[in-house]
Each structure stands twice: as C-alpha cells, then as structure tokens.
Design a protein around this motif. Structure first.
Motif, mmCIF file in Angstrom:
data_model
loop_
_atom_site.group_PDB
_atom_site.id
_atom_site.type_symbol
_atom_site.label_atom_id
_atom_site.label_comp_id
_atom_site.label_asym_id
_atom_site.label_seq_id
_atom_site.Cartn_x
_atom_site.Cartn_y
_atom_site.Cartn_z
ATOM 1 N N SER A 1 0.799 -1.228 0.000
ATOM 2 C CA SER A 1 0.000 0.000 0.000
ATOM 3 C C SER A 1 0.827 1.271 0.000
ATOM 4 C CB SER A 1 -0.953 -0.004 1.208
ATOM 5 O OG SER A 1 -0.222 -0.107 2.420
ATOM 6 N N ARG A 2 2.101 1.190 0.383
ATOM 7 C CA ARG A 2 2.942 2.390 0.432
ATOM 8 C C ARG A 2 3.914 2.474 -0.744
ATOM 9 N NH1 ARG A 2 5.342 1.780 6.280
ATOM 10 N NH2 ARG A 2 6.734 3.425 5.539
ATOM 11 N N ASN B 1 -2.351 -5.008 -3.216
ATOM 12 C CA ASN B 1 -1.522 -4.631 -2.075
ATOM 13 C C ASN B 1 -1.407 -5.812 -1.117
ATOM 14 O OD1 ASN B 1 -0.983 -1.948 -2.878
ATOM 15 N ND2 ASN B 1 -2.989 -1.292 -2.128
ATOM 16 N N SER B 2 -0.219 -6.401 -1.060
ATOM 17 C CA SER B 2 -0.024 -7.629 -0.300
ATOM 18 C C SER B 2 -0.273 -7.449 1.190
ATOM 19 C CB SER B 2 1.394 -8.159 -0.523
ATOM 20 O OG SER B 2 2.359 -7.169 -0.212
ATOM 21 N N ASP B 3 0.011 -6.272 1.727
ATOM 22 C CA ASP B 3 -0.208 -6.039 3.155
ATOM 23 C C ASP B 3 -1.690 -5.894 3.488
ATOM 24 O OD1 ASP B 3 0.087 -3.676 1.589
ATOM 25 O OD2 ASP B 3 0.204 -2.457 3.409
ATOM 26 N N LEU C 1 -11.406 -11.671 -6.259
ATOM 27 C CA LEU C 1 -10.959 -10.791 -5.175
ATOM 28 C C LEU C 1 -11.499 -9.387 -5.403
ATOM 29 C CD1 LEU C 1 -7.387 -10.568 -3.703
ATOM 30 C CD2 LEU C 1 -8.447 -8.501 -4.593
ATOM 31 N N THR C 2 -12.019 -8.815 -4.348
ATOM 32 C CA THR C 2 -12.406 -7.402 -4.347
ATOM 33 C C THR C 2 -11.536 -6.686 -3.323
ATOM 34 O OG1 THR C 2 -14.693 -7.941 -4.939
ATOM 35 C CG2 THR C 2 -14.275 -5.753 -4.020
ATOM 36 N N ASP C 3 -10.781 -5.690 -3.791
ATOM 37 C CA ASP C 3 -9.805 -5.053 -2.900
ATOM 38 C C ASP C 3 -10.444 -4.016 -1.991
ATOM 39 O OD1 ASP C 3 -10.128 -2.700 -4.358
ATOM 40 O OD2 ASP C 3 -8.205 -2.866 -5.395
ATOM 41 N N LYS D 1 6.732 -6.684 -4.703
ATOM 42 C CA LYS D 1 7.090 -6.835 -3.297
ATOM 43 C C LYS D 1 5.922 -7.460 -2.539
ATOM 44 C CE LYS D 1 10.333 -2.949 -2.713
ATOM 45 N NZ LYS D 1 11.541 -3.731 -2.463
ATOM 46 N N SER D 2 6.232 -8.351 -1.619
ATOM 47 C CA SER D 2 5.233 -8.861 -0.681
ATOM 48 C C SER D 2 5.602 -8.372 0.713
ATOM 49 C CB SER D 2 5.194 -10.393 -0.699
ATOM 50 O OG SER D 2 4.558 -10.874 -1.850
#
Length: 318
Positions: free
Chosen positions: A8-9, A32-34, A51-53, A71-72
């Motif tokens: 997210s960042r 966004n993995s986090d 998936l719905t984010d 990145k994860s």
C-alpha cells in the motif's frame, strides 16, 4: 491483464509501470499484499479466485495473464483484533495468500515465486552459485559461534571485518530505517560473544574504489556507480554521493547472466564492489531489490523493460 503484487505504500516505480501499461492499452490490477486481509473479499476454489480489494475493485484469476511480483509485505493486523487471535489471523491469511498466488503459477511471472523465495532467503546459496559462475566473492562465514568467527577474523580479515544481517529490516531507495552493517576491528572483536543471540554473516572488509548497483533484466544490464570508497555501505553514509552510469566489463556481464539464469530469475538488483585490487566482488542479489533511484537519477527504463517482458511472454503464452 497484468497483476502487480506490491504494497500500500509503494510509489514511483509502480506508477511508471502502470503509466507505461496504459500507453500499451494493457489492463492491470494492483494487489496490495499487506492489505490481503479482512479489508479484501476473497473466494477461491482449486483453480479459480475472485478478489475485491479495499477500494472496491474486483478481479478474477481468469483475467490475469501475467504477474509482476514487485514486493510482498507483511500482512496488516486490524487494531481491534484481540492479541490472542493475532497468530492465527496471520497464519491463515498467509496461507490464503500463498494459495491465491499458486493458482496463477501457470502464467508468466517476474520472478517465478518459488525461485525467488529460494534465492532471496539464502545468501550463502547465492555466493555458491556466483562462485560457480566465475564471479569473485569475499570469503564468508555465517555463524553464531564466537570462537569460529574470531578464528575467521584473524585468518582472513587483516584487522577489519564486515558483519551484516542475512536479511534487512527495511528495503528502500535511500536506505532509511535499515539496520546498519557493522565494521569489526581488534577493539570490537571482544564484543562478539553476544553473537549467539543473533547469527550474522561475516566477511573481510574490502578496500574499494566504488560500489555498484546492477539491475539485471532478462539479459539486459542497468548499472549505477556510486562514488563511495570510504564507507562500508553508501546507504548508511553521510556525504555528497551521486549515481553515474557505468558500463560493466563484458566478462562480468556474461558471468552474471549465467548466474541469474541458473537462479531462475528474470530480474534482480545485484550489489558489487570494485576493489582497489582491480577485482569485481559479488556481494548479493535481491530479487525484489530497489532500483527506483537508478531510474530516477539515470533515466534507466527499468519499469518499462519489466512491462515489455511480461507483455511479450503473456502474448506467447496465449
């Protein structure tokens, strides 16, 4: 559609990537993995997921034709969750994330997930493959044994040794919030007894002309030189440091290409040192390493090359 797994960042690198995909009329989805947690709605069966984010955007796995695993990050835990449930929350969402990723294993990835995990988590294995492919590496010991480390120091280090963690606390363009690499000399060697609580990698200090950050992208090289000869790592130094374009010797490129192909990686950020003895020393490769500073300072089209590679392989895979 290209799926980009990030956090997210994340910004800059990923924005360039998305802007380039828009010019090619290639649809994309940012995951966004986090935030792959209670903030997203996820359902899957053995060969499909939807998936719905957190912003209400929906994607299903049938639409995804390629993946950039940028990145994860660690999965965020809701503040309101009782601490006694934190461990199971993280365990189950981590399992869900891994299951979700493996559903996509048959589409092109940068980098293939299993290859990346094996290389990123094993610096000693990296050194072994680098040496096998005729790259010069520093003598190295990864240990929690103060006696063995002391012997290594006296036999190999000429009074000055580098100690560093196997992993990093943070990975960023400038190095902020990272746990610094340490220099050990005769005076500080006596403090090595506490190593039992935190095993580290130890190498002789190399007198260097400069450091190199090399981005390998499927046979292509983008190399930045930073004018740091005095400090152990430019990211932790204070001074007037700047990046300049650098042309690696062809033999080094050949050996790095062989190494990366054996590792099964399409992309990696490689750290090397040009020693005052004339040797190029391979230190490590980070499959998810930072290169935004090279794109920004030297106008290297790295994000575009990543996109081009995925688009080409995506069309070949159709």
């Amino acid at each position: 559609m290209i799926l980009c797994i990030t956090h997210s960042r994340d910004f800059y690198n990923i924005d360039i990537f998305f802007d380039y995909l828009k010019t090619k009329n290639i649809p994309f989805f940012r995951l966004n993995s986090d935030r792959l947690n209670h903030l997203q709605k996820i359902s899957m069966n053995e060969d499909f997921f939807e998936l719905t984010d957190e912003s209400g955007n929906t994607v299903n796995s049938k639409e995804i034709k390629a993946v950039w695993h940028r990145k994860s990050w660690g999965i965020s835990v809701p503040e309101e969750l009782d601490e006694s449930y934190t461990k199971i929350f993280l365990k189950e969402y981590s399992s869900l994330r891994y299951n979700l990723f493996t559903i996509l294993q048959d589409v092109p990835w940068i980098n293939p997930l299993e290859n990346e995990n094996k290389i990123d988590g094993n610096k000693m294995f990296q050194l072994k493959i680098a040496q096998k492919n005729n790259l010069t590496i520093p003598k190295t010991i990864f240990s929690n044994d103060s006696e063995k480390i002391t012997i290594f120091f006296h036999e190999n280090c000429n009074g000055k040794m580098v100690a560093k963690l196997h992993g990093a606390i943070s990975k960023s363009m400038s190095g902020e919030n990272m746990l610094s690499t340490n220099i050990i000399d005769e005076n500080s060697l006596e403090d090595i007894a506490d190593i039992a609580y935190c095993p580290m990698i130890f190498q002789p200090y190399i007198d260097k002309e400069y450091e190199l950050r090399i981005v390998y992208m499927d046979g292509e090289f983008f190399t930045g030189k930073i004018n740091n000869s005095e400090n152990v790592d430019w990211r932790f130094a204070h001074g007037d440091y700047f990046w300049s374009d650098y042309d690696l010797p062809e033999k080094i490129k050949e050996n790095l290409t062989l190494m990366m192909k054996e590792m099964g990686l399409y992309i990696g950020a490689i750290d090397m040192i040009k020693g005052k003895d004339g040797n190029y020393y391979f230190l490590e490769v980070n499959p998810q390493g930072e290169w935004g500073m090279l794109q920004k300072e030297l106008n290297f089209p790295i994000a575009e090359r990543i996109a081009d590679n995925l688009i080409k392989r995506m069309k070949t895979n159709e």
